[in-house]
Design a protein around this motif. Sequence first.
Motif, PDB file in Angstrom:
ATOM      1  N   THR A   1     -32.460 -12.677   2.957  1.00 13.97           N
ATOM      2  CA  THR A   1     -33.428 -12.093   1.816  1.00 13.97           C
ATOM      3  C   THR A   1     -33.654 -10.852   1.877  1.00 13.97           C
ATOM      4  O   THR A   1     -33.682 -10.051   3.061  1.00 13.97           O
TER       5      THR A   1
ATOM      6  N   CYS B   1     -36.192  -7.812  -0.148  1.00 13.93           N
ATOM      7  CA  CYS B   1     -37.246  -7.458  -1.108  1.00 13.93           C
ATOM      8  C   CYS B   1     -37.541  -5.683  -0.994  1.00 13.93           C
ATOM      9  O   CYS B   1     -37.636  -5.339  -0.166  1.00 13.93           O
TER      10      CYS B   1
ATOM     11  N   GLY C   1     -36.402  -9.035  -5.618  1.00 14.66           N
ATOM     12  CA  GLY C   1     -35.942 -10.073  -4.352  1.00 14.66           C
ATOM     13  C   GLY C   1     -34.560 -10.511  -4.678  1.00 14.66           C
ATOM     14  O   GLY C   1     -34.037 -10.810  -5.736  1.00 14.66           O
TER      15      GLY C   1
ATOM     16  N   ALA D   1     -31.457 -12.713  -2.727  1.00 17.21           N
ATOM     17  CA  ALA D   1     -31.043 -13.873  -1.760  1.00 17.21           C
ATOM     18  C   ALA D   1     -29.474 -14.072  -1.777  1.00 17.21           C
ATOM     19  O   ALA D   1     -28.807 -14.019  -2.532  1.00 17.21           O
TER      20      ALA D   1
ATOM     21  N   GLN E   1     -35.786  -6.705   4.907  1.00 16.83           N
ATOM     22  CA  GLN E   1     -34.704  -7.670   5.142  1.00 16.83           C
ATOM     23  C   GLN E   1     -35.164  -8.795   5.966  1.00 16.83           C
ATOM     24  O   GLN E   1     -35.688  -8.516   7.157  1.00 16.83           O
TER      25      GLN E   1
END
Length: 97
Positions: free
Chosen positions: A5, A7, A55, A57, A90
């Motif tokens: 992930t 952000c 965000g 993913a 991260q």
Amino acid sequence: MYAGTLCFDLLLGDVRSLKEKRSVVRPIVAELHRKFGVSVAETGEQDLYRRAEIGIAVVSGDLAHLKDVLDRCERWMIARPEVELLSARQRIHGDDD
């Protein structure tokens, strides 16, 4: 299998309404999805005009590939002239988590 992930905390330029904010954020979200094949969404700060949280993913069987995709997304965001990247976080989750 690895899941990563990323952000972004963004400061938007001269934005004076939520409508103007959408006109800046939507193309960024769409381009990240199109260019890098990641899942991406505006995940926070929806009620503030000049701030945005985006965000990302990614899931991959190859850790090196996952890190490469996240790093390329971050470099792409840094190069965006219409936003200022305040922070990027991260996280990588593996089978051991």
